[in-house]
Every structure is written in structure tokens, then in C-alpha cells.
Design an enzyme around this catalytic site. Structure first.
Site, PDB file in Angstrom:
ATOM      1  N   PHE A   1       0.859  -1.192   0.000  1.00 13.54           N
ATOM      2  CA  PHE A   1       0.000   0.000   0.000  1.00 13.54           C
ATOM      3  C   PHE A   1       0.891   1.236   0.000  1.00 13.54           C
ATOM      4  CE2 PHE A   1      -2.316   3.587   1.614  1.00 13.54           C
ATOM      5  CZ  PHE A   1      -3.455   3.547   0.840  1.00 13.54           C
TER       6      PHE A   1
ATOM      7  N   ASP B   1       9.207   3.106   1.934  1.00 10.83           N
ATOM      8  CA  ASP B   1       8.005   3.845   2.299  1.00 10.83           C
ATOM      9  C   ASP B   1       7.790   3.654   3.800  1.00 10.83           C
ATOM     10  OD1 ASP B   1       5.485   4.746   2.894  1.00 10.83           O
ATOM     11  OD2 ASP B   1       4.517   3.897   1.115  1.00 10.83           O
TER      12      ASP B   1
ATOM     13  N   LYS C   1       2.342  11.145   7.249  1.00 12.29           N
ATOM     14  CA  LYS C   1       1.477  10.857   8.391  1.00 12.29           C
ATOM     15  C   LYS C   1       1.884  11.613   9.672  1.00 12.29           C
ATOM     16  CE  LYS C   1      -1.171   7.107   6.728  1.00 12.29           C
ATOM     17  NZ  LYS C   1      -0.898   5.934   5.912  1.00 12.29           N
TER      18      LYS C   1
HETATM   19  C1  LIG Z   1      -1.030   6.052   4.417  1.00 13.54           C
HETATM   20  C2  LIG Z   1       0.046   5.531   3.574  1.00 13.54           C
HETATM   21  C3  LIG Z   1       0.374   6.126   2.338  1.00 13.54           C
HETATM   22  C4  LIG Z   1      -0.435   7.240   1.728  1.00 13.54           C
HETATM   23  O1  LIG Z   1      -0.513   8.380   2.502  1.00 13.54           O
HETATM   24  P1  LIG Z   1      -1.661   9.468   2.225  1.00 13.54           P
HETATM   25  O2  LIG Z   1      -1.293  10.608   3.115  1.00 13.54           O
HETATM   26  O3  LIG Z   1      -2.966   8.833   2.575  1.00 13.54           O
HETATM   27  O4  LIG Z   1      -1.581   9.816   0.773  1.00 13.54           O
HETATM   28  C5  LIG Z   1       1.441   5.607   1.640  1.00 13.54           C
HETATM   29  N1  LIG Z   1       2.164   4.582   2.109  1.00 13.54           N
HETATM   30  C6  LIG Z   1       1.883   3.980   3.291  1.00 13.54           C
HETATM   31  C7  LIG Z   1       2.730   2.851   3.769  1.00 13.54           C
HETATM   32  C8  LIG Z   1       0.812   4.429   4.053  1.00 13.54           C
HETATM   33  O5  LIG Z   1       0.505   3.807   5.205  1.00 13.54           O
END
Ligand SMILES: *Cc1c(COP(=O)(O)O)cnc(C)c1O
Length: 401
Positions: free
Chosen positions: A140, A225, A254
Site C-alpha cells: 500500500f 516507504d 502521516k
Molecule cells: C497512508 C500511507 C500512504 C499514503 O498516505 P496518504 O497521506 O494517505 O496519501 C502511503 N504509504 C503507506 C505505507 C501508508 O501507510
């Protein structure tokens, strides 16, 4: 007005792209939230790890308010006095050389994909439309059209094509599969140190180290990520720090916004980030003074309050308390710091959603991930007493499931 009224408005005037638990929150503090009827809940999701510092942390709120009396937006057409100090702190705490500030996580990932591709075109001579990035099954990384192009989740993709080419998918936690997927066109590997949305998938120890080795051997980029795993969530400031390695490109977001504001960044080695030139990438709001002030305070709180340490200690305690709960339907507990997944054996008649609804009725807000796993990812300021409060309510629900 009661909850029904607000939920009705959402349903009438909002797009139906979420299926929230029917709780309408109107107030929050620390690990606690209150609904419109005044009922108190413990927040076990932290907005998918965007509230690691706890709701409305006074220091972050003060930084925001102070900045709002000065200047909030300049655009990058001009400089401001908050972005530089923020980026310096961001580089120091991540150990990276240079940062490019954005707003949402998806934008940080997009930025990282762009920098990696351009770097490979310029330094490895891969033709402009042929670079390939290795990604993982069940990843994700966000919701843009390019990012969903390499999702393996049909719900994220259905009907949204045509998709962006240039990604090769391999199974997660499979080093050999990565090695087999490498070609002369490979730009890098994009990976989450722990797959959060996929149900808290924790790879074998040494996985990141192996990926680091592969990237070094082939001269390709390790793009991590850490949007969900970063900012002290797993018991270190970043999950890659558990393995003593460093990525070439790092996505953060985040909790960098301290629960107040969207703040994200892509960070990289200097020689990689140098491929960006004026006009090649940008964001109207990225690096704005308000975001920078909030981001700086958000980092300060994590460091000064030693929240990585607390995540490690409280995570171990939470796990121990969860393990006391006896029910053969509980298949597995996966935990790193305060990122915890409790997986249930899938019994077709009842997925995990009703469990979350029953937890909610008792005052514990948690959400299912991938249908069979309940995720507990509370704010990192949580105490033993808070966990005991939660366990008292989780236990009867889990035992009678
Ligand atoms: C939440 C998340 C994203 C995307 O972040 P947004 O601020 O919702 O665009 C990307 N990668 C990971 C691992 C995430 O948990």
C-alpha cells in the site's frame, strides 16, 4: 444533534469511498476521543499512525497557533524562514542528505518514484520510458493513478485503468524473487519495512539488509516507504534503523504532521535528489511555513518525549496482555512496537468487522485490515494504565467471538 444526523449528512452529500464505523467524533485529547453524545473512547488507530504524538499535543498546537499569527503560506515562488530549519531537522533525524517537502503520503511516494526514475535515466542510461521499479505484492503506497497501477488489491484498481507501466511485482519477504526480477532496466526497489495496510505483515529479520545488499550489488535504489512505520511507531525512529541500514530514498508523512496538518517529504542522497531542477517538480503547499512549524514540533515531541522507547515498551506490554486472551479463533498476534495485528481464523459467516463494532460499543476504536486482522496502533503516548483500560474491554469481546 445526534450521531445519526451527521452520518446522514455524510451519506447524502459525501462520496461513498469509505465505510467508517458509525461513531461521530467531536473532541479529542491524547489517546482519547469523545463522540457527539459525550461518550469516551480510546483511539487504537491514530488515524493510521498519523497521530503518534497523541491528539492535540500542546506543543504542536502551540507551534501551529504561533505560526498562524505570522505567516502561513508563501508558495515556493518565495522563500520562508521556517522551511530551512524544518528540512535540516528532517534530514538530521532520518540520516538522509536532502529533503523535498510535499503534503500527503501519496505525493511523497510519487516524488520518490520520479526522482528514482530520472536518476536512473541520467546515471544508468536507461531510456526515458523504460525504467522499471520492483514493488511487493499486497503493497500500500497511496491512491494516485500511478500508485494504484502497481497495487495487487482489486478494490483499489477496478475501473480506474489505463494504468501506468514500469512496475514489476514480486512476493513480499522473498529475497530470491527480488533477485530474479532484476533486469538492466531496473531502477530500484520500493518497499514498506512492514506492510501495514496488508495486515501488519512483518518480514523475516534481515530482509531489509538483504534488499540493501541487492541494491548495492546491482547499483539500484532502495526506496523505503516509512509513511506508516516511521516516526517511532515500531520502537525505533524508523523501521530501517532496526536493521542498521540506510535507504537511498525515503518516503515520510502521516505523523510528520503531528495529527494537525498534512506534511510529507521524500528524502534522498544528495546525488540522487540533484536530478531535480527548477520546474521539474513541485507543490503549491509543500514546505509552507505552517507545515514546517508543525513538522518541526512534531519531530521535537517524538525525540524529546522518547516516544520510540515508549512504543517499544508499551508494545511489548500490550502484546503480553493480548496473549493472555484465550480463544482458538485467534490465529496469530503480529507486533513491532505499537504496530499490532491480531489475526483471526477466517470464519466465513463473520469477518472481523463485527468485532470492531463490538469493540466500539465498549469504547475501543480499532479497525479491521484485510478483513481478518484487527489492528491496534494507538498514539505512542499511551501508558500502561491506558492499555489496561483497553484490555479490560477487548478481552470480553475477543473471548466471546
Ligand atoms: C497512508 C500511507 C500512504 C499514503 O498516505 P496518504 O497521506 O494517505 O496519501 C502511503 N504509504 C503507506 C505505507 C501508508 O501507510
Amino acid at each position: 444533534m445526534d450521531a445519526k444526523y451527521y452520518i446522514g449528512l455524510d451519506e447524502t452529500y459525501g462520496a461513498h469511498n469509505y465505510h467508517p464505523l458509525p461513531v461521530v467524533i467531536s473532541k479529542a485529547k491524547g489517546v482519547w476521543v469523545w463522540d457527539v453524545e459525550g461518550k469516551k473512547y480510546i483511539d487504537m488507530l491514530s488515524s493510521y499512525s498519523a497521530i503518534n504524538q497523541g491528539h492535540l499535543h500542546p506543543r504542536i498546537v502551540k507551534a501551529a497557533k504561533d505560526q498562524m499569527d505570522k505567516v502561513t503560506l508563501t508558495s515556493r515562488a518565495f522563500c520562508n524562514d521556517r522551511m530551512g530549519p524544518f528540512l535540516k531537522k528532517l534530514c538530521e533525524v532520518t540520516g538522509m542528505d536532502v529533503a523535498l517537502p510535499m503534503n500527503t503520503g501519496a505525493e511523497a511516494v510519487e516524488t520518490s518514484i520520479k526522482v528514482a526514475r530520472r536518476w536512473a535515466h541520467q546515471t544508468k542510461g536507461i531510456p526515458g520510458d523504460e525504467g522499471d521499479i520492483i514493488v511487493m505484492e499486497n503493497n500500500f503506497h497511496g491512491r494516485t493513478t500511478t500508485i494504484i497501477s502497481f497495487s495487487s488489491d482489486p478494490d483499489s484498481k477496478k475501473g480506474f485503468g489505463p494504468f501506468t507501466p514500469g512496475f514489476t511485482m514480486v512476493p513480499y519477504n522473498d529475497v530470491r524473487a527480488v533477485e530474479r526480477a532484476i533486469t538492466p532496466k531496473t531502477v530500484g526497489i520500493l518497499v514498506e519495512p512492514i506492510q501495514g495496510e496488508a495486515g501488519i505483515n512483518i518480514p523475516s529479520p534481515g530482509y531489509l539488509k538483504e534488499l540493501r545488499r541487492i541494491c548495492d550489488e546491482h547499483g539500484i535504489l532502495l526506496i523505503l516507504d516509512e509513511i506508516q512505520t516511521g516516526w517511532a511507531r515500531t520502537g525505533k525512529m524508523f523501521a530501517f534503523m532496526h536493521e542498521g541500514i540506510k535507504p537511498d530514498v525515503l518516503c515520510v508523512g502521516k505523523a510528520l504532521g503531528g495529527g494537525l496538518y498534512p506534511v510529507s517529504a521524500s528524502l534522498a542522497r544528495k546525488d540522487i535528489m540533484d536530478v531535480f531542477t527548477p520546474g521539474s517538480h513541485g507543490s503549491t503547499f509543500g514546505g509552507n511555513p505552517l507545515a514546517a512549524a508543525i513538522g518541526e514540533a512534531a519531530i521535537d515531541v517524538l525525540v524529546d518525549e522518547k516516544l520510540a522507547r515508549n512504543a517499544e515498551k508499551m508494545g511489548a506490554y500490550f502484546r503480553k496482555r493480548l496473549e493472555e486472551i484465550r480463544n482458538p479463533k485467534i490465529k496469530e498476534i503480529r507486533q513491532k512496537g505499537l504496530l499490532i495485528g491480531v489475526e483471526f481464523h477466517l470464519f466465513p459467516s463473520s469477518p472481523v468487522l463485527p468485532i470492531c463494532e463490538r469493540l466500539m460499543a465498549k469504547g475501543v476504536l480499532a479497525k479491521d485490515t484485510h478483513e481478518k486482522t484487527v489492528r491496534f496502533a494507538p498514539p505512542l503516548v499511551i501508558t500502561k494504565a491506558d492499555i489496561d483500560w483497553a484490555i479490560e474491554r477487548i478481552k470480553p469481546v475477543f473471548e466471546s467471538t
